[in-house]
Design a protein around this motif. Structure first.
Motif, short mmCIF file in Angstrom:
data_model
loop_
_atom_site.label_atom_id
_atom_site.label_comp_id
_atom_site.label_asym_id
_atom_site.label_seq_id
_atom_site.Cartn_x
_atom_site.Cartn_y
_atom_site.Cartn_z
N PHE A 206 0.84 -1.21 0.00
CA PHE A 206 0.00 0.00 0.00
C PHE A 206 0.87 1.25 0.00
O PHE A 206 0.56 2.25 -0.68
N ALA A 207 1.98 1.21 0.72
CA ALA A 207 2.86 2.37 0.78
C ALA A 207 3.51 2.63 -0.58
O ALA A 207 3.66 3.79 -1.03
N VAL A 208 3.89 1.55 -1.26
CA VAL A 208 4.51 1.71 -2.58
C VAL A 208 3.51 2.29 -3.57
O VAL A 208 3.82 3.21 -4.34
N ILE A 209 2.28 1.79 -3.54
CA ILE A 209 1.25 2.31 -4.44
C ILE A 209 0.97 3.77 -4.13
O ILE A 209 0.83 4.62 -5.04
N LEU A 210 0.92 4.08 -2.87
CA LEU A 210 0.68 5.47 -2.47
C LEU A 210 1.83 6.38 -2.90
O LEU A 210 1.62 7.51 -3.35
N LEU A 211 3.05 5.84 -2.82
CA LEU A 211 4.20 6.65 -3.21
C LEU A 211 4.17 6.95 -4.71
O LEU A 211 4.43 8.07 -5.13
N PHE A 212 3.87 5.95 -5.52
CA PHE A 212 3.83 6.16 -6.97
C PHE A 212 2.68 7.06 -7.39
O PHE A 212 2.78 7.77 -8.39
N SER A 213 1.61 7.07 -6.60
CA SER A 213 0.48 7.93 -6.95
C SER A 213 0.69 9.37 -6.50
O SER A 213 0.06 10.29 -7.02
N VAL A 214 1.60 9.57 -5.58
CA VAL A 214 1.86 10.92 -5.06
C VAL A 214 3.00 11.59 -5.81
O VAL A 214 2.93 12.77 -6.16
N ILE A 215 4.08 10.86 -6.07
CA ILE A 215 5.26 11.42 -6.72
C ILE A 215 5.17 11.18 -8.23
O ILE A 215 5.02 10.04 -8.68
N LYS A 216 5.25 12.26 -8.99
CA LYS A 216 5.20 12.18 -10.44
C LYS A 216 6.46 12.85 -11.03
O LYS A 216 6.82 13.97 -10.65
N ILE A 217 7.09 12.14 -11.94
CA ILE A 217 8.29 12.65 -12.64
C ILE A 217 7.89 12.89 -14.09
O ILE A 217 7.50 11.96 -14.82
N VAL A 218 8.02 14.17 -14.54
CA VAL A 218 7.65 14.56 -15.91
C VAL A 218 8.93 14.65 -16.74
O VAL A 218 9.83 15.43 -16.39
N PRO A 219 9.05 13.89 -17.83
CA PRO A 219 10.26 13.96 -18.66
C PRO A 219 10.30 15.25 -19.48
O PRO A 219 9.29 15.92 -19.67
N GLN A 220 11.50 15.55 -19.96
CA GLN A 220 11.68 16.75 -20.79
C GLN A 220 10.91 16.60 -22.10
O GLN A 220 10.90 15.55 -22.73
N GLY A 221 10.26 17.70 -22.52
CA GLY A 221 9.47 17.68 -23.74
C GLY A 221 8.05 17.22 -23.54
O GLY A 221 7.31 17.08 -24.53
N ARG A 222 7.66 16.98 -22.29
CA ARG A 222 6.30 16.55 -21.98
C ARG A 222 5.72 17.45 -20.89
O ARG A 222 6.44 18.07 -20.11
N GLU A 223 4.42 17.51 -20.86
CA GLU A 223 3.69 18.19 -19.79
C GLU A 223 2.46 17.36 -19.44
O GLU A 223 1.79 16.82 -20.34
N PHE A 224 2.20 17.27 -18.11
CA PHE A 224 1.06 16.49 -17.62
C PHE A 224 0.02 17.44 -17.06
O PHE A 224 0.36 18.43 -16.39
N THR A 225 -1.23 17.14 -17.35
CA THR A 225 -2.32 17.90 -16.73
C THR A 225 -2.77 17.17 -15.47
O THR A 225 -2.77 15.93 -15.41
N VAL A 226 -3.16 17.93 -14.46
CA VAL A 226 -3.59 17.38 -13.16
C VAL A 226 -5.08 17.62 -12.99
O VAL A 226 -5.56 18.76 -13.19
N GLU A 227 -5.81 16.57 -12.61
CA GLU A 227 -7.25 16.66 -12.39
C GLU A 227 -7.56 16.34 -10.93
O GLU A 227 -7.02 15.39 -10.37
#
Length: 331
Positions: A9-30
């Motif tokens: 559960f902690a690992v899933i929570l960590l991946f859902s909280v921390i986001k790494i955006v690569p160069q040349g990309r942009e993510f929208t947040v909802e």
């Protein structure tokens, strides 16, 4: 087991909280399905169970291929045309939420405008004004995609194929045009050659006229000098006659005699030349001429007499001896 569940559960929570955006990309947040912000390249933290990544947008320049289609031109000629479009997303939120399937929308927009622009032009304009078509398409499509947050950098006609019969007609037209240019070029060459020949003839005539003028001038100068020499000779003979020299008279008589005899010998109708029997007179005349020439040479070698003082008696001239071949004068 409980510990394992907690770790997962902690690992899933960590991946859902921390986001790494690569160069040349942009993510929208909802947040609960509503757009809230855009994540730039790097690491970002989201609120667990509340925020999630909505769309992952490519911010680099992209190339879209417009499929080939048949278009009718203004003069009712059917041509096949396709194109390529270079786009770049400038606003990730607008490109994600204002249009569905952005590449497909831009492709269809380019196809319709391509038919509109080419349909308003004649075939010759379509074939020879591709830059104008590209400029018009770029202006129209860029204005239409601006609300979507997309910048159209350029659009290019990739291939444009007219019908086979029109292609054959264009080939014949090109051949006729090249033959016409060849005929014109050949005519210009003949014209230049004729001009060059005329110019050469003109220069030759000018040089020939100048040559005749120079020759006439030289002949006149020669005659003038000959006349001067004749005048000096006549003057010398006149002086000799004035001094009582019979050889001068013999000179003129012999000269006329020789000239008359030469003319008689050169006559084309004269087949027989009669030679005078009194050749002794001719010989005597020639001898008198030789004596006259010798006397002239002695006078040239004799220096001029010095001037005498006033009151002195003039020197007596030496007695002249009769020339050989001359007849003594009798009282």
């Amino acid at each position: 087991m409980f510990g394992i569940v907690v770790v997962v559960f902690a690992v899933i929570l960590l991946f859902s909280v921390i986001k790494i955006v690569p160069q040349g990309r942009e993510f929208t947040v909802e947040r609960f399905g509503k757009y809230t912000k855009t994540l730039s390249p790097g690491i970002s933290l989201l609120t667990p169970f509340v925020e999630r990544v909505g769309r992952r947008m490519n911010m680099m320049e992209q190339v879209l291929d417009v499929p080939q289609q048949e278009v009718i031109t203004k003069d009712n000629a059917m041509v096949k045309v396709d194109a390529i479009v270079f786009i770049q997303v400038m606003n990730a939120a607008a490109a994600a939420y204002r249009v569905e399937d952005l590449p497909y929308a831009i492709t269809q927009l380019s196809s319709t405008n391509l038919r509109t622009v080419i349909g308003s032009m004649e075939l010759d304009e379509v074939l020879f004004q591709r830059d104008s078509i590209n400029s018009r398409l770029l202006t129209v499509i860029d204005a239409a995609t601006e609300p979507w947050g997309v910048k159209v950098n350029r659009i290019e006609i990739k291939d444009l194929t007219p019908p086979v019969d029109i292609t054959n007609a264009m080939a014949r037209q090109m051949k006729a045009e090249r033959e016409r240019r060849a005929v014109i070029t050949e005519a210009d060459g003949e014209k230049q050659a004729a001009i060059a020949r005329a110019e050469g003839a003109k220069q030759s005539a000018i040089l020939e006229a100048e040559g005749r003028r120079e020759a006439a001038f030289r002949d006149a100068e020669a005659r003038e000098r000959e006349a001067e020499a004749e005048a000096r000779a006549t003057a010398m003979v006149s002086e000799a006659i004035a001094r009582g020299d019979v050889n001068a008279i013999n000179y003129f008589v012999a000269q006329k005699y020789v000239e008359a005899f030469a003319e008689l010998a050169r006559s084309p109708q004269q087949r027989t030349v009669i030679v005078p029997a009194e050749l002794g007179g001719l010989v005597g005349t020639v001898a008198g001429l030789g004596e006259l020439v010798g006397l002239a040479r002695e006078q040239q070698r004799t220096p001029a007499p010095a001037p005498q003082p006033a009151g002195s008696a003039p020197a007596r001239a030496p007695a002249s001896r009769p020339a050989r071949g001359s007849v003594p004068r009798t009282e």
